[in-house]
Scaffold this active site. Sequence first.
Site, PDB file in Angstrom:
ATOM      1  N   ASN A 108      -6.782   1.630   2.599  1.00 39.65           N
ATOM      2  CA  ASN A 108      -7.494   2.901   2.750  1.00 39.65           C
ATOM      3  C   ASN A 108      -7.011   3.924   1.728  1.00 39.65           C
ATOM      4  O   ASN A 108      -7.775   4.794   1.304  1.00 39.65           O
ATOM      5  CB  ASN A 108      -7.286   3.449   4.162  1.00 39.65           C
ATOM      6  CG  ASN A 108      -7.897   2.545   5.229  1.00 39.65           C
ATOM      7  OD1 ASN A 108      -8.736   1.700   4.932  1.00 39.65           O
ATOM      8  ND2 ASN A 108      -7.474   2.714   6.471  1.00 39.65           N
ATOM      9  N   GLU A 132      -6.428  -9.079   3.873  1.00 47.54           N
ATOM     10  CA  GLU A 132      -5.608  -8.395   4.882  1.00 47.54           C
ATOM     11  C   GLU A 132      -5.648  -9.244   6.143  1.00 47.54           C
ATOM     12  O   GLU A 132      -6.733  -9.483   6.685  1.00 47.54           O
ATOM     13  CB  GLU A 132      -6.134  -6.980   5.183  1.00 47.54           C
ATOM     14  CG  GLU A 132      -5.902  -6.001   4.057  1.00 47.54           C
ATOM     15  CD  GLU A 132      -6.261  -4.562   4.422  1.00 47.54           C
ATOM     16  OE1 GLU A 132      -6.108  -4.184   5.600  1.00 47.54           O
ATOM     17  OE2 GLU A 132      -6.709  -3.833   3.516  1.00 47.54           O
ATOM     18  N   GLN A 167       1.336  -6.081   5.843  1.00 45.40           N
ATOM     19  CA  GLN A 167       1.729  -5.747   4.495  1.00 45.40           C
ATOM     20  C   GLN A 167       3.119  -6.326   4.224  1.00 45.40           C
ATOM     21  O   GLN A 167       3.564  -7.154   4.998  1.00 45.40           O
ATOM     22  CB  GLN A 167       1.707  -4.245   4.320  1.00 45.40           C
ATOM     23  CG  GLN A 167       0.281  -3.686   4.557  1.00 45.40           C
ATOM     24  CD  GLN A 167       0.089  -2.245   4.115  1.00 45.40           C
ATOM     25  OE1 GLN A 167       0.962  -1.615   3.542  1.00 45.40           O
ATOM     26  NE2 GLN A 167      -1.086  -1.697   4.403  1.00 45.40           N
ATOM     27  N   GLU A 205       0.850  -1.189   0.000  1.00 39.24           N
ATOM     28  CA  GLU A 205       0.000   0.000   0.000  1.00 39.24           C
ATOM     29  C   GLU A 205       0.882   1.233   0.000  1.00 39.24           C
ATOM     30  O   GLU A 205       1.981   1.223   0.577  1.00 39.24           O
ATOM     31  CB  GLU A 205      -0.903  -0.011   1.241  1.00 39.24           C
ATOM     32  CG  GLU A 205      -1.772   1.247   1.354  1.00 39.24           C
ATOM     33  CD  GLU A 205      -2.903   1.141   2.364  1.00 39.24           C
ATOM     34  OE1 GLU A 205      -2.995   0.117   3.072  1.00 39.24           O
ATOM     35  OE2 GLU A 205      -3.709   2.091   2.441  1.00 39.24           O
ATOM     36  N   ASN A 230     -12.212  -0.890  -1.080  1.00 43.25           N
ATOM     37  CA  ASN A 230     -11.564  -1.392   0.131  1.00 43.25           C
ATOM     38  C   ASN A 230     -12.369  -1.015   1.366  1.00 43.25           C
ATOM     39  O   ASN A 230     -12.723   0.167   1.540  1.00 43.25           O
ATOM     40  CB  ASN A 230     -10.167  -0.774   0.260  1.00 43.25           C
ATOM     41  CG  ASN A 230      -9.474  -1.187   1.545  1.00 43.25           C
ATOM     42  OD1 ASN A 230      -9.096  -2.339   1.705  1.00 43.25           O
ATOM     43  ND2 ASN A 230      -9.328  -0.246   2.486  1.00 43.25           N
ATOM     44  N   GLU A 231     -12.684  -1.990   2.199  1.00 42.89           N
ATOM     45  CA  GLU A 231     -13.336  -1.766   3.507  1.00 42.89           C
ATOM     46  C   GLU A 231     -14.407  -0.687   3.448  1.00 42.89           C
ATOM     47  O   GLU A 231     -14.405   0.251   4.257  1.00 42.89           O
ATOM     48  CB  GLU A 231     -12.273  -1.406   4.569  1.00 42.89           C
ATOM     49  CG  GLU A 231     -11.333  -2.551   4.866  1.00 42.89           C
ATOM     50  CD  GLU A 231     -10.402  -2.304   6.050  1.00 42.89           C
ATOM     51  OE1 GLU A 231     -10.337  -1.171   6.552  1.00 42.89           O
ATOM     52  OE2 GLU A 231      -9.746  -3.277   6.475  1.00 42.89           O
ATOM     53  N   TYR A 249      -7.140  -8.263  11.926  1.00 42.99           N
ATOM     54  CA  TYR A 249      -5.892  -7.922  12.622  1.00 42.99           C
ATOM     55  C   TYR A 249      -6.077  -8.254  14.098  1.00 42.99           C
ATOM     56  O   TYR A 249      -7.139  -7.998  14.665  1.00 42.99           O
ATOM     57  CB  TYR A 249      -5.590  -6.427  12.474  1.00 42.99           C
ATOM     58  CG  TYR A 249      -5.265  -6.013  11.057  1.00 42.99           C
ATOM     59  CD1 TYR A 249      -4.018  -6.277  10.506  1.00 42.99           C
ATOM     60  CD2 TYR A 249      -6.206  -5.350  10.274  1.00 42.99           C
ATOM     61  CE1 TYR A 249      -3.711  -5.889   9.205  1.00 42.99           C
ATOM     62  CE2 TYR A 249      -5.905  -4.956   8.967  1.00 42.99           C
ATOM     63  CZ  TYR A 249      -4.649  -5.231   8.441  1.00 42.99           C
ATOM     64  OH  TYR A 249      -4.347  -4.844   7.156  1.00 42.99           O
TER      65      TYR A 249
END
Length: 511
Positions: free
Chosen positions: A80, A301, A361, A35, A181-182, A253
Amino acid sequence: MRKYPSGHQARAELEIDDNFRIGSINDRLFGSFVEHLGRCVYTGIYEPGHPTADQDGFRQDVINLVKELGVTTIRYPGGNFVSGYRWEDGIGPLEKRPKRLDLAWHSIETNQFGLHEMAKWMEKAGSHEFMEAVNLGTRGLQEALDLLEYVNIPAGTKLSDMRRTNGREKPFNIKFWCLGNEMDGPWQIGHKNAEDYGTLAAETAASMRMIDPDLELAVCGSSSHSMESFGSWEEAVLQKTYDLVDYVSCHAYYSPSDGDMASFMASGVDMNAFIKDVVAVIDATKARLKSKHEVNISFDEWNVWYQEAEPSKLPEGIGNWPLAPRLLEDSYSLADAVVFGDLLITLLQNTDRVKAASLAQLVNVIAPIMTEPGGPAWRQTTFYPFSQVAKLARGGSVLKPKLAGSTYWTAKYGNVPEVNAVAVRGIEGSITVFAVNRSLQHPVRFEVVLPEQEQVSSAQAWTLHDDDINARNTLEDTEHVIPRANTSLIRNGRKYNLMLPSVSWNVIRLI
Ligand code: AHR
């Protein structure tokens, strides 16, 4: 799982049974994520002027570690970040590329690195496959179609010819895409409710397929298992997109909450439940729609991330937009690596439905590889479980874990197994067992029971462990925690057993 009575030495047993397979492992399970965030790109993979940089500014020390890590797909460019990104900023002559505000990470984006650089870097770092994300935050359908035309149409249109002018004659031929994304997260630029996102994702997917019907598309699921909208989000989005997409994106996460290490060590239990819950919604939607189409999970992720800690605090202030700041630079301990390994085992155990995954990442940002600007690159503790699984499990089939063993109590998940393990049968006939001992208290005697006729000519075991669960690799001491041979491995007929130290990651290789 069978439990052993208390009062005995902690034990666990894994029976290898080829008659019960979960499925073959998709190469995409070993993906990672680059990212535009902090120093993942700038001074991570790209640092013109670094002593190891090539003529494109790519750090060779990092490329060598990425090759050793064994990653396959690369998700790009966010995260993000993508929800505010204009992909056209990152193409064409470097000197003409604009500097922009990156609202997601309160930084400056120089655009000195973009699509062409990423593709070139991937070729040099080991022929990775792109997983490209489109911006469905500040942008939408038209920009997604423009990007697709730019990357996949051979020639003869405005955007495909622009790509050729920019030095790339052949199309990038990107097949694997994220639809935003999200988008369920209130922090996301252009955050949407499930109805609005579902409509936009369906329109974008249908139109993208008009350009290239062979695309594989991932629709945003919940950004975590604990989101209030979890479940209802997936239901509403899939109701609108089911036949148009191939994957639901899952993100997770983990970190210890309120110092509860026992629950943290069992984070794999949550990841497993998360996967089963998403599969349930996918399959319920399939049944409701009477669809023949199959949708799976892209766990794009996953990691340990100390989100509340200092390294994840964003810069602030209208006049303060730093360039490649140190952000999300978590330093991983032995305990983190064991949790990380457990997450990998959990992904393998669900290989029938998790067909792709991206470790978030790759470099510097919650990453297995760290760098110093102008200085060295090194492996974090989490590097080792990933590289061992990518190297030893790739191409194999996961056997259904017939696992028995002692348990311990956690505040979050109740009683959980002390050992989690999985066996992979390699195409060349090898058996590789990956196992974690989650116990903070004691070692566990672990036994692998082979099929009756199994021939083994070589048996080896490695363990990642340290007496201090907080031990880590740092710039000053880059090889403090590394896998070492586990010499306790002994054979007894068709059983192999060894001691798994408390808080350890272990690999047993039988050829
Ligand atoms: O990986 C860091 C961030 O975590 C990503 O940008 C975002 O998608 C997630 O919330």
